[in-house]
Write a protein that holds these residues in place. Structure first.
Motif, PDB file in Angstrom:
ATOM      1  N   TRP A   1      63.801  77.600  43.046  1.00  0.00           N
ATOM      2  CA  TRP A   1      63.549  76.201  43.381  1.00  0.00           C
ATOM      3  C   TRP A   1      63.873  75.264  42.222  1.00  0.00           C
ATOM      4  O   TRP A   1      64.056  74.060  42.416  1.00  0.00           O
ATOM      5  N   HIS A   2      63.988  75.818  41.014  1.00  0.00           N
ATOM      6  CA  HIS A   2      64.435  74.980  39.894  1.00  0.00           C
ATOM      7  C   HIS A   2      65.849  74.449  40.136  1.00  0.00           C
ATOM      8  O   HIS A   2      66.239  73.436  39.559  1.00  0.00           O
ATOM      9  N   ALA A   3      66.617  75.168  40.978  1.00  0.00           N
ATOM     10  CA  ALA A   3      67.985  74.740  41.263  1.00  0.00           C
ATOM     11  C   ALA A   3      68.020  73.342  41.861  1.00  0.00           C
ATOM     12  O   ALA A   3      68.956  72.574  41.608  1.00  0.00           O
ATOM     13  N   VAL A   4      66.998  72.997  42.638  1.00  0.00           N
ATOM     14  CA  VAL A   4      66.955  71.656  43.243  1.00  0.00           C
ATOM     15  C   VAL A   4      66.851  70.590  42.157  1.00  0.00           C
ATOM     16  O   VAL A   4      67.578  69.584  42.175  1.00  0.00           O
ATOM     17  N   LEU A   5      65.960  70.804  41.190  1.00  0.00           N
ATOM     18  CA  LEU A   5      65.808  69.843  40.094  1.00  0.00           C
ATOM     19  C   LEU A   5      67.069  69.786  39.236  1.00  0.00           C
ATOM     20  O   LEU A   5      67.475  68.714  38.785  1.00  0.00           O
ATOM     21  N   ILE A   6      67.673  70.956  39.007  1.00  0.00           N
ATOM     22  CA  ILE A   6      68.899  70.998  38.208  1.00  0.00           C
ATOM     23  C   ILE A   6      70.008  70.193  38.884  1.00  0.00           C
ATOM     24  O   ILE A   6      70.700  69.391  38.240  1.00  0.00           O
ATOM     25  N   LEU A   7      70.175  70.378  40.190  1.00  0.00           N
ATOM     26  CA  LEU A   7      71.223  69.663  40.911  1.00  0.00           C
ATOM     27  C   LEU A   7      70.938  68.162  40.967  1.00  0.00           C
ATOM     28  O   LEU A   7      71.860  67.345  40.900  1.00  0.00           O
ATOM     29  N   LEU A   8      69.665  67.789  41.078  1.00  0.00           N
ATOM     30  CA  LEU A   8      69.312  66.371  41.051  1.00  0.00           C
ATOM     31  C   LEU A   8      69.652  65.751  39.695  1.00  0.00           C
ATOM     32  O   LEU A   8      70.186  64.634  39.626  1.00  0.00           O
ATOM     33  N   LEU A   9      69.354  66.487  38.619  1.00  0.00           N
ATOM     34  CA  LEU A   9      69.682  65.988  37.283  1.00  0.00           C
ATOM     35  C   LEU A   9      71.185  65.805  37.127  1.00  0.00           C
ATOM     36  O   LEU A   9      71.652  64.768  36.637  1.00  0.00           O
ATOM     37  N   ILE A  10      71.942  66.807  37.553  1.00  0.00           N
ATOM     38  CA  ILE A  10      73.394  66.731  37.414  1.00  0.00           C
ATOM     39  C   ILE A  10      73.955  65.556  38.191  1.00  0.00           C
ATOM     40  O   ILE A  10      74.867  64.856  37.726  1.00  0.00           O
ATOM     41  N   SER A  11      73.421  65.304  39.387  1.00  0.00           N
ATOM     42  CA  SER A  11      73.938  64.212  40.214  1.00  0.00           C
ATOM     43  C   SER A  11      73.596  62.836  39.648  1.00  0.00           C
ATOM     44  O   SER A  11      74.287  61.861  39.927  1.00  0.00           O
ATOM     45  N   CYS A  12      72.524  62.752  38.847  1.00  0.00           N
ATOM     46  CA  CYS A  12      72.077  61.460  38.316  1.00  0.00           C
ATOM     47  C   CYS A  12      72.584  61.162  36.906  1.00  0.00           C
ATOM     48  O   CYS A  12      72.598  59.995  36.492  1.00  0.00           O
ATOM     49  N   TYR A  13      72.971  62.204  36.158  1.00  0.00           N
ATOM     50  CA  TYR A  13      73.138  62.050  34.716  1.00  0.00           C
ATOM     51  C   TYR A  13      74.164  60.981  34.336  1.00  0.00           C
ATOM     52  O   TYR A  13      73.987  60.254  33.366  1.00  0.00           O
ATOM     53  N   ARG A  14      75.260  60.866  35.077  1.00  0.00           N
ATOM     54  CA  ARG A  14      76.330  59.956  34.673  1.00  0.00           C
ATOM     55  C   ARG A  14      76.426  58.692  35.530  1.00  0.00           C
ATOM     56  O   ARG A  14      77.423  57.966  35.448  1.00  0.00           O
ATOM     57  N   ILE A  15      75.423  58.409  36.329  1.00  0.00           N
ATOM     58  CA  ILE A  15      75.480  57.239  37.205  1.00  0.00           C
ATOM     59  C   ILE A  15      75.644  55.956  36.402  1.00  0.00           C
ATOM     60  O   ILE A  15      76.509  55.114  36.701  1.00  0.00           O
ATOM     61  N   ALA A  16      74.819  55.761  35.391  1.00  0.00           N
ATOM     62  CA  ALA A  16      74.857  54.520  34.613  1.00  0.00           C
ATOM     63  C   ALA A  16      76.225  54.307  33.977  1.00  0.00           C
ATOM     64  O   ALA A  16      76.754  53.181  33.946  1.00  0.00           O
ATOM     65  N   ASP A  17      76.819  55.367  33.487  1.00  0.00           N
ATOM     66  CA  ASP A  17      78.113  55.285  32.792  1.00  0.00           C
ATOM     67  C   ASP A  17      79.259  55.047  33.765  1.00  0.00           C
ATOM     68  O   ASP A  17      80.099  54.167  33.553  1.00  0.00           O
ATOM     69  N   VAL A  18      79.302  55.799  34.857  1.00  0.00           N
ATOM     70  CA  VAL A  18      80.436  55.736  35.785  1.00  0.00           C
ATOM     71  C   VAL A  18      80.455  54.431  36.573  1.00  0.00           C
ATOM     72  O   VAL A  18      81.506  53.804  36.727  1.00  0.00           O
ATOM     73  N   VAL A  19      79.302  54.013  37.093  1.00  0.00           N
ATOM     74  CA  VAL A  19      79.253  52.780  37.879  1.00  0.00           C
ATOM     75  C   VAL A  19      79.654  51.582  37.019  1.00  0.00           C
ATOM     76  O   VAL A  19      80.392  50.703  37.464  1.00  0.00           O
ATOM     77  N   MET A  20      79.169  51.537  35.785  1.00  0.00           N
ATOM     78  CA  MET A  20      79.565  50.462  34.884  1.00  0.00           C
ATOM     79  C   MET A  20      81.041  50.517  34.548  1.00  0.00           C
ATOM     80  O   MET A  20      81.726  49.487  34.465  1.00  0.00           O
ATOM     81  N   GLY A  21      81.585  51.739  34.387  1.00  0.00           N
ATOM     82  CA  GLY A  21      82.956  51.908  33.926  1.00  0.00           C
ATOM     83  C   GLY A  21      84.013  51.365  34.865  1.00  0.00           C
ATOM     84  O   GLY A  21      85.077  50.933  34.422  1.00  0.00           O
ATOM     85  N   VAL A  22      83.738  51.365  36.184  1.00  0.00           N
ATOM     86  CA  VAL A  22      84.729  50.879  37.143  1.00  0.00           C
ATOM     87  C   VAL A  22      85.041  49.406  36.901  1.00  0.00           C
ATOM     88  O   VAL A  22      86.187  48.968  37.002  1.00  0.00           O
ATOM     89  N   MET A  23      84.010  48.629  36.564  1.00  0.00           N
ATOM     90  CA  MET A  23      84.193  47.190  36.397  1.00  0.00           C
ATOM     91  C   MET A  23      84.461  46.775  34.956  1.00  0.00           C
ATOM     92  O   MET A  23      84.657  45.589  34.682  1.00  0.00           O
ATOM     93  N   ALA A  24      84.482  47.732  34.024  1.00  0.00           N
ATOM     94  CA  ALA A  24      84.634  47.372  32.619  1.00  0.00           C
ATOM     95  C   ALA A  24      85.949  46.642  32.356  1.00  0.00           C
ATOM     96  O   ALA A  24      85.962  45.564  31.735  1.00  0.00           O
ATOM     97  N   ASN A  25      87.059  47.189  32.824  1.00  0.00           N
ATOM     98  CA  ASN A  25      88.341  46.543  32.565  1.00  0.00           C
ATOM     99  C   ASN A  25      88.478  45.219  33.304  1.00  0.00           C
ATOM    100  O   ASN A  25      89.053  44.259  32.780  1.00  0.00           O
TER     101      ASN A  25
END
Length: 458
Positions: A270-294
């Motif tokens: 069941w730790h796999a659920v938390l691991i997958l949630l972490l992986i899916s969230c880890y780069r949200i702040a960086d990627v969403v911001m990056g699209v509009m940076a240029n």
């Protein structure tokens, strides 16, 4: 003459640095370059081209979904893990032959993009960009599997940092290099000139030759031969009355597609659920911001030369520093602590962009913000790649790493598609604040996982 004894702490840091001189680590520089070159060409550099061609911010946001191929690559990852090219694989091996074929497809897509003009036909450009994105995702999963299989665990953090160094050097080339080339081929600094962008993309297609050379001269990992499918699975289908051919086919499909995911769940439960949630969230702040940076830089009034010099060169250099430093920190202090630190820094630096949106254009301020943002990103990425590598089983390295890295990008890339709409409604200042808040869930998940299942120290 009395010799001064080197303190043990200093000796430890020197020993840690020597790891970057080992051959498997050095090879990751060139392979990282090959992996990093296509990304910006279908992401932020492409958004600069589109914006200059008069494409709206909303359309640019939606077109960032081209990069969703990186988020769904797990779908065809079992083929990379288990299928070989009949003739090519006999001479190069399975991993290197997949690299070579993916790189040839990337070159084809870049040439097609070079002969497209978004001001006349966006659909043609999108078609070739999709080919580049799909092929680049295939190359990435092959190189990731090659990295995991080519060296023992204690080298993985350094190899991740070396990979990121090559990756970021490629981003200098595909970011600043393209902007410089486009400016050099332009006859005017204000008018949109498609031939300048086309020439720049042709140059990028030529530089993918570095990837071809890397694939040809790399050493194929020596692994035990893999069965088409375990015998007990084959026997089960035979007992159910299937023919020998169908039994082999179903057993192969089970072993190729189901087993990698079942293995991941069996190891982490069941730790796999938390691991997958972490992986899916880890780069949200960086990627969403990056699209509009240029698009943000263009709307702020910075020229291509300004962005190339500061954002695409100086900023990427700071990322390299962060990646190298991150690799050392992970080696000394463990993955969990540096993963948390990187996530906190990455989300926090988005607030600097929010502040910059309220100020008049300033190259000094742009330099400071870009430096902080990229240094944080380098540390976070080195820790994150190390963490993902530690989760994989070498028997299914391509499939499992592709699944994890796909989950890493799928949600961020999907949300990033709406970034242009969000900017149009709330403005850049509040947009960057929102992206900073998107980093909070990953901090909470890291803290919980460190309590439930401590991160291994590399």
């Amino acid at each position: 003459m009395k010799l001064t004894r080197i303190p043990d702490a200093c000796h430890g840091w020197v020993t840690s640095l020597k790891i970057y001189g080992q051959k498997p680590v050095l090879l990751m520089l060139s392979l990282g370059f090959s992996s990093g070159l296509p990304l910006l060409l279908v992401f932020s550099t492409l958004s600069f081209w589109l914006r200059e061609a008069g494409v709206s911010r909303t359309e640019i946001g939606y077109m960032s979904w081209i990069a969703l191929a990186y988020g769904v690559k797990w779908i065809w990852s079992p083929l990379v893990d288990h299928l070989s090219f009949p003739i090519l694989s006999q001479h190069l091996g399975r991993r290197r032959s997949w690299m070579l074929m993916a790189q040839l497809a990337i070159i084809t897509g870049l040439v097609g993009m070079a002969f497209s003009d978004p001001a006349l036909s966006v659909s043609q450009l999108v078609a070739f960009a999709l080919l580049v994105s799909f092929s680049s995702a295939t190359q990435d999963m092959t190189i990731d599997a090659f990295r995991i299989e080519s060296a023992p665990e204690h080298l993985q953090a350094a190899m991740a940092a070396a990979f990121m160094t090559g990756y970021r050097i490629a981003m200098i080339v595909s970011g600043a290099g393209v902007l410089w080339l486009a400016a050099a081929f332009s006859h005017s600094h204000s008018d949109y000139q498609p031939h300048a962008w086309q020439a720049a993309y042709l140059c990028m297609a030529i530089l993918m030759g570095i990837g071809l050379i890397s694939a040809l001269f790399a050493k194929e990992p020596q692994l035990p031969a893999r069965e088409a499918a375990p015998f007990h699975i084959l026997r089960r289908y035979r007992r159910q009355g299937y023919s020998r051919f169908k039994s082999k086919l179903f057993a192969w499909l089970f072993h190729t597609i189901v087993s990698p995911f079942a293995d991941f769940w069996n190891r982490f439960r069941w730790h796999a659920v938390l691991i997958l949630l972490l992986i899916s969230c880890y780069r949200i702040a960086d990627v969403v911001m990056g699209v509009m940076a240029n698009a943000f830089y263009v709307d702020m009034g910075f020229s291509k030369a300004d962005v190339a010099s500061i954002s695409k060169v100086f900023g990427v250099i700071m990322t390299l520093v962060g990646a190298g430093f991150g690799g050392i920190l992970v080696n000394r202090f463990g993955t969990g602590k540096i993963l948390f630190c990187g996530a906190l820094l990455t989300a926090s630096t988005n607030l600097l962009f929010s502040y910059m949106a309220t100020q008049p254009p300033s190259l000094a301020l742009l330099t400071c913000v870009i430096s902080a943002d990229n240094l944080s990103a380098g540390i976070a990425t080195a820790a994150f790649i190390t963490y993902l590598s530690s989760l994989t089983n070498i028997a299914f390295s391509a499939t499992q790493y592709a699944l994890l890295s796909s989950i890493m990008l799928l949600l961020p890339k999907f949300l990033a598609g709406f970034s242009g709409v969000l900017v149009d409604h709330i403005g850049y200042n509040h947009f960057f604040m929102v992206t900073a808040l998107m980093g909070l869930p990953s901090l909470l998940l890291i803290a919980v996982l460190m309590q439930l299942k401590p991160f291994s120290k590399k």
